[in-house]
Design an enzyme around this catalytic site. Structure first.
Site, PDB file in Angstrom:
ATOM      1  N   ASP A   1      38.885   6.996  43.650  1.00  0.00           N
ATOM      2  CA  ASP A   1      37.786   7.971  43.732  1.00  0.00           C
ATOM      3  C   ASP A   1      36.471   7.199  43.793  1.00  0.00           C
ATOM      4  O   ASP A   1      36.371   6.090  43.256  1.00  0.00           O
ATOM      5  CB  ASP A   1      37.736   8.831  42.457  1.00  0.00           C
ATOM      6  CG  ASP A   1      38.856   9.851  42.381  1.00  0.00           C
ATOM      7  OD1 ASP A   1      39.569  10.047  43.374  1.00  0.00           O
ATOM      8  OD2 ASP A   1      39.009  10.456  41.294  1.00  0.00           O
ATOM      9  N   MET A   2      35.449   7.802  44.412  1.00  0.00           N
ATOM     10  CA  MET A   2      34.153   7.129  44.419  1.00  0.00           C
ATOM     11  C   MET A   2      33.276   7.726  43.328  1.00  0.00           C
ATOM     12  O   MET A   2      33.166   8.943  43.202  1.00  0.00           O
ATOM     13  CB  MET A   2      33.482   7.259  45.795  1.00  0.00           C
ATOM     14  CG  MET A   2      32.289   6.356  45.948  1.00  0.00           C
ATOM     15  SD  MET A   2      32.622   4.611  45.565  1.00  0.00           S
ATOM     16  CE  MET A   2      33.463   4.073  47.060  1.00  0.00           C
TER      17      MET A   2
ATOM     18  N   GLN B   1      31.220   8.972  50.551  1.00  0.00           N
ATOM     19  CA  GLN B   1      30.343  10.124  50.296  1.00  0.00           C
ATOM     20  C   GLN B   1      29.319  10.302  51.416  1.00  0.00           C
ATOM     21  O   GLN B   1      28.474   9.432  51.648  1.00  0.00           O
ATOM     22  CB  GLN B   1      29.613   9.905  48.970  1.00  0.00           C
ATOM     23  CG  GLN B   1      30.559   9.846  47.779  1.00  0.00           C
ATOM     24  CD  GLN B   1      30.025   9.019  46.621  1.00  0.00           C
ATOM     25  OE1 GLN B   1      29.342   8.017  46.832  1.00  0.00           O
ATOM     26  NE2 GLN B   1      30.348   9.419  45.408  1.00  0.00           N
TER      27      GLN B   1
ATOM     28  N   ARG C   1      39.354   9.100  52.072  1.00  0.00           N
ATOM     29  CA  ARG C   1      38.988  10.486  51.745  1.00  0.00           C
ATOM     30  C   ARG C   1      37.494  10.629  52.061  1.00  0.00           C
ATOM     31  O   ARG C   1      36.693   9.802  51.628  1.00  0.00           O
ATOM     32  CB  ARG C   1      39.222  10.776  50.267  1.00  0.00           C
ATOM     33  CG  ARG C   1      38.757  12.186  49.874  1.00  0.00           C
ATOM     34  CD  ARG C   1      38.676  12.367  48.373  1.00  0.00           C
ATOM     35  NE  ARG C   1      39.968  12.290  47.741  1.00  0.00           N
ATOM     36  CZ  ARG C   1      40.136  11.847  46.491  1.00  0.00           C
ATOM     37  NH1 ARG C   1      39.129  11.436  45.777  1.00  0.00           N
ATOM     38  NH2 ARG C   1      41.347  11.793  45.970  1.00  0.00           N
TER      39      ARG C   1
ATOM     40  N   GLY D   1      30.033  14.324  48.385  1.00  0.00           N
ATOM     41  CA  GLY D   1      29.480  13.515  47.283  1.00  0.00           C
ATOM     42  C   GLY D   1      29.080  14.421  46.135  1.00  0.00           C
ATOM     43  O   GLY D   1      28.487  15.471  46.350  1.00  0.00           O
ATOM     44  N   ALA D   2      29.421  14.001  44.910  1.00  0.00           N
ATOM     45  CA  ALA D   2      29.290  14.898  43.753  1.00  0.00           C
ATOM     46  C   ALA D   2      28.184  14.524  42.774  1.00  0.00           C
ATOM     47  O   ALA D   2      27.923  15.264  41.843  1.00  0.00           O
ATOM     48  CB  ALA D   2      30.614  14.942  43.005  1.00  0.00           C
TER      49      ALA D   2
ATOM     50  N   THR E   1      37.229  19.029  51.114  1.00  0.00           N
ATOM     51  CA  THR E   1      36.138  19.990  51.030  1.00  0.00           C
ATOM     52  C   THR E   1      36.675  21.406  50.836  1.00  0.00           C
ATOM     53  O   THR E   1      37.808  21.697  51.243  1.00  0.00           O
ATOM     54  CB  THR E   1      35.285  19.954  52.323  1.00  0.00           C
ATOM     55  OG1 THR E   1      34.196  20.865  52.197  1.00  0.00           O
ATOM     56  CG2 THR E   1      36.075  20.325  53.573  1.00  0.00           C
TER      57      THR E   1
HETATM   58  P1  FDA Z   1      30.199  22.986  48.879  1.00  0.00           P
HETATM   59  O1  FDA Z   1      30.184  23.048  47.386  1.00  0.00           O
HETATM   60  O2  FDA Z   1      29.133  22.196  49.562  1.00  0.00           O
HETATM   61  O3  FDA Z   1      30.235  24.448  49.442  1.00  0.00           O
HETATM   62  C1  FDA Z   1      30.046  24.743  50.829  1.00  0.00           C
HETATM   63  C2  FDA Z   1      30.401  26.185  51.061  1.00  0.00           C
HETATM   64  O4  FDA Z   1      31.828  26.353  50.929  1.00  0.00           O
HETATM   65  C3  FDA Z   1      29.797  27.160  50.055  1.00  0.00           C
HETATM   66  O5  FDA Z   1      28.505  27.535  50.420  1.00  0.00           O
HETATM   67  C4  FDA Z   1      30.786  28.305  50.095  1.00  0.00           C
HETATM   68  O6  FDA Z   1      30.555  29.111  51.219  1.00  0.00           O
HETATM   69  C5  FDA Z   1      32.115  27.583  50.269  1.00  0.00           C
HETATM   70  N1  FDA Z   1      32.766  27.302  48.974  1.00  0.00           N
HETATM   71  C6  FDA Z   1      32.762  26.144  48.298  1.00  0.00           C
HETATM   72  N2  FDA Z   1      33.485  26.231  47.158  1.00  0.00           N
HETATM   73  C7  FDA Z   1      33.944  27.488  47.111  1.00  0.00           C
HETATM   74  C8  FDA Z   1      34.754  28.213  46.182  1.00  0.00           C
HETATM   75  N3  FDA Z   1      35.219  27.643  45.059  1.00  0.00           N
HETATM   76  N4  FDA Z   1      35.028  29.499  46.469  1.00  0.00           N
HETATM   77  C9  FDA Z   1      34.559  30.104  47.577  1.00  0.00           C
HETATM   78  N5  FDA Z   1      33.790  29.470  48.510  1.00  0.00           N
HETATM   79  C10 FDA Z   1      33.488  28.192  48.277  1.00  0.00           C
HETATM   80  N6  FDA Z   1      33.065  13.558  45.011  1.00  0.00           N
HETATM   81  C11 FDA Z   1      32.725  12.266  44.750  1.00  0.00           C
HETATM   82  O7  FDA Z   1      31.541  11.937  44.626  1.00  0.00           O
HETATM   83  N7  FDA Z   1      33.732  11.329  44.623  1.00  0.00           N
HETATM   84  C12 FDA Z   1      35.045  11.625  44.799  1.00  0.00           C
HETATM   85  O8  FDA Z   1      35.903  10.734  44.728  1.00  0.00           O
HETATM   86  C13 FDA Z   1      35.386  12.984  45.084  1.00  0.00           C
HETATM   87  N8  FDA Z   1      36.691  13.361  45.261  1.00  0.00           N
HETATM   88  C14 FDA Z   1      36.981  14.649  45.662  1.00  0.00           C
HETATM   89  C15 FDA Z   1      38.296  15.016  45.942  1.00  0.00           C
HETATM   90  C16 FDA Z   1      38.592  16.291  46.414  1.00  0.00           C
HETATM   91  C17 FDA Z   1      40.001  16.659  46.726  1.00  0.00           C
HETATM   92  C18 FDA Z   1      37.529  17.231  46.620  1.00  0.00           C
HETATM   93  C19 FDA Z   1      37.799  18.597  47.161  1.00  0.00           C
HETATM   94  C20 FDA Z   1      36.233  16.889  46.294  1.00  0.00           C
HETATM   95  C21 FDA Z   1      35.936  15.613  45.806  1.00  0.00           C
HETATM   96  N9  FDA Z   1      34.636  15.255  45.477  1.00  0.00           N
HETATM   97  C22 FDA Z   1      34.343  13.943  45.180  1.00  0.00           C
HETATM   98  C23 FDA Z   1      33.573  16.291  45.387  1.00  0.00           C
HETATM   99  C24 FDA Z   1      32.801  16.419  46.698  1.00  0.00           C
HETATM  100  O9  FDA Z   1      32.013  15.282  46.893  1.00  0.00           O
HETATM  101  C25 FDA Z   1      31.885  17.655  46.689  1.00  0.00           C
HETATM  102  O10 FDA Z   1      30.938  17.479  45.666  1.00  0.00           O
HETATM  103  C26 FDA Z   1      32.615  18.956  46.455  1.00  0.00           C
HETATM  104  O11 FDA Z   1      33.810  19.026  47.180  1.00  0.00           O
HETATM  105  C27 FDA Z   1      31.711  20.148  46.862  1.00  0.00           C
HETATM  106  O12 FDA Z   1      31.465  20.158  48.234  1.00  0.00           O
HETATM  107  P2  FDA Z   1      32.317  21.059  49.257  1.00  0.00           P
HETATM  108  O13 FDA Z   1      32.264  20.378  50.567  1.00  0.00           O
HETATM  109  O14 FDA Z   1      33.680  21.284  48.700  1.00  0.00           O
HETATM  110  O15 FDA Z   1      31.634  22.454  49.360  1.00  0.00           O
END
Ligand code: FDA
Length: 301
Positions: free
Chosen positions: A130-131, A159, A178, A182-183, A220
């Site tokens: 993981d990052m 990220q 992956r 980015g979190a 995502t």
């Molecule tokens: P984001 O939160 O940007 O949402 C975009 C849109 O998607 C929303 O506006 C909504 O419409 C829809 N949506 C999102 N979540 C929803 C929900 N629960 N229900 C309904 N609609 C929803 N980060 C990191 O820094 N290091 C790491 O190693 C990892 N590893 C990792 C693994 C996996 C499997 C995942 C899924 C994620 C990570 N992350 C991570 C976290 C990642 O960087 C990111 O912060 C989150 O996935 C949030 O971004 P999203 O692209 O998922 O959607």
């Protein structure tokens, strides 16, 4: 932004963390964490496999303070890999290098990783690093480049909010990566701050990595990204065995099953262990609507 900062602050607040962990994974955390033990994690993996979903498990625990804790964490990873093989589940391992001593001694972290990767190799399995936050990016990539010389069953996460993501993708060409938005909370000197910019760079690195012929794990919950990736793969004749989607356990479960039923590889990231607090707070920071999990958790007590 304010809510995000509050949850990120809480994620690092030891006082609240200690209080919360005493009560166990309540406040909704239990709907996004597969229990505390390896057995519970394997049981969850098995149930997800039955629904056509692949799994990666992550033993929660980000900070270790001494050598012995880092070695214990590595042993735990080895036991988890052995348990996967014994249970016969479709599951790999995700881990964080700080758990394995990255902040204490890089050589120790490397030798821990070698032990874990040797075990994974014995079982023909894969390990994902993981990052973490930006301060750990270079040390993580240094360890990875070193490991890459001897192992082909290791990858990491890149990220898209970071300006340098594209360069890192190119440096890691050929590797199973992956790709994520980015979190963490990173400053404007190194990271895009606007969601639109992150989205654009995210699609950019996904396409670049896929066109390089490299394996992409698109992690995502964003349906727009997922739709674009499917279309891009189709238009560019990128085979479905060159990429997969990933989502977190307990999030958008209907969509996870839908994607799998369409014939795409869908992998669920399943965290487990008793150090669940920081993980849960970061998920709330990303999407405060997830607070409904917390409320549901409280009501179900
Ligand atoms: P984001 O939160 O940007 O949402 C975009 C849109 O998607 C929303 O506006 C909504 O419409 C829809 N949506 C999102 N979540 C929803 C929900 N629960 N229900 C309904 N609609 C929803 N980060 C990191 O820094 N290091 C790491 O190693 C990892 N590893 C990792 C693994 C996996 C499997 C995942 C899924 C994620 C990570 N992350 C991570 C976290 C990642 O960087 C990111 O912060 C989150 O996935 C949030 O971004 P999203 O692209 O998922 O959607």
């Amino acid at each position: 932004m304010i809510t995000r900062n509050i949850f990120l602050f809480l994620a690092q607040n030891d006082f609240v963390k200690n209080r919360a962990e005493k009560w166990g994974p309540k406040f909704g955390a239990k709907s996004v964490i597969a229990g505390e033990t390896i057995d519970e994690a394997m049981e969850t993996a098995r149930k997800l496999n039955e629904k056509g979903l692949s799994v990666t498990v992550d033993h929660l625990g980000e900070f270790v303070y001494n050598k012995d804790e880092a070695i214990d964490a590595a042993d735990y990873c080895v036991r988890t890999l052995n348990a996967m093989a014994e249970a016969g589940v479709d599951c790999n391992l995700s881990l964080k290098l700080t758990q394995l001593g990255l902040d204490i001694d890089k050589e120790l972290c490397l030798s821990n990783m070698r032990m874990i990767l040797d075990t994974a190799k014995e079982h023909s399995n894969f390990v994902r690093i993981d990052m973490e936050d930006y301060s750990h990016l270079d040390p993580t990539l240094e360890v990875l480049q070193e490991l890459r010389r001897d192992y082909d069953n290791v990858g990491t996460a890149i990220q898209a909010y970071l300006f340098r993501a594209e360069k890192d993708i190119d440096d890691l060409k050929g590797m199973n990566l992956r790709l994520i938005k980015g979190a963490y909370n990173e400053p404007p000197e190194v990271a895009y701050q606007k969601a639109d910019d992150v989205y654009r760079n995210y699609m950019n690195i996904i396409k670049r990595h896929m066109l390089n012929g490299s394996y992409a794990a698109v992690a995502t919950h964003d349906h727009n990204i997922i739709a674009e990736v499917k279309q891009f793969a189709e238009e560019n004749n990128i085979s479905r065995d060159q990429f997969e989607f990933q989502m977190l356990y307990g999030f958008r479960t209907d969509m996870q099953e839908q994607i799998a039923s369409e014939g795409y590889k869908m992998r669920v990231y399943v965290p487990f262990g008793n150090d669940w607090y920081g993980y849960f707070m970061r998920r709330l920071a990303e999407r405060p609507q997830n607070i409904t999990f917390a409320v549901r958790g409280l009501l179900s007590k």
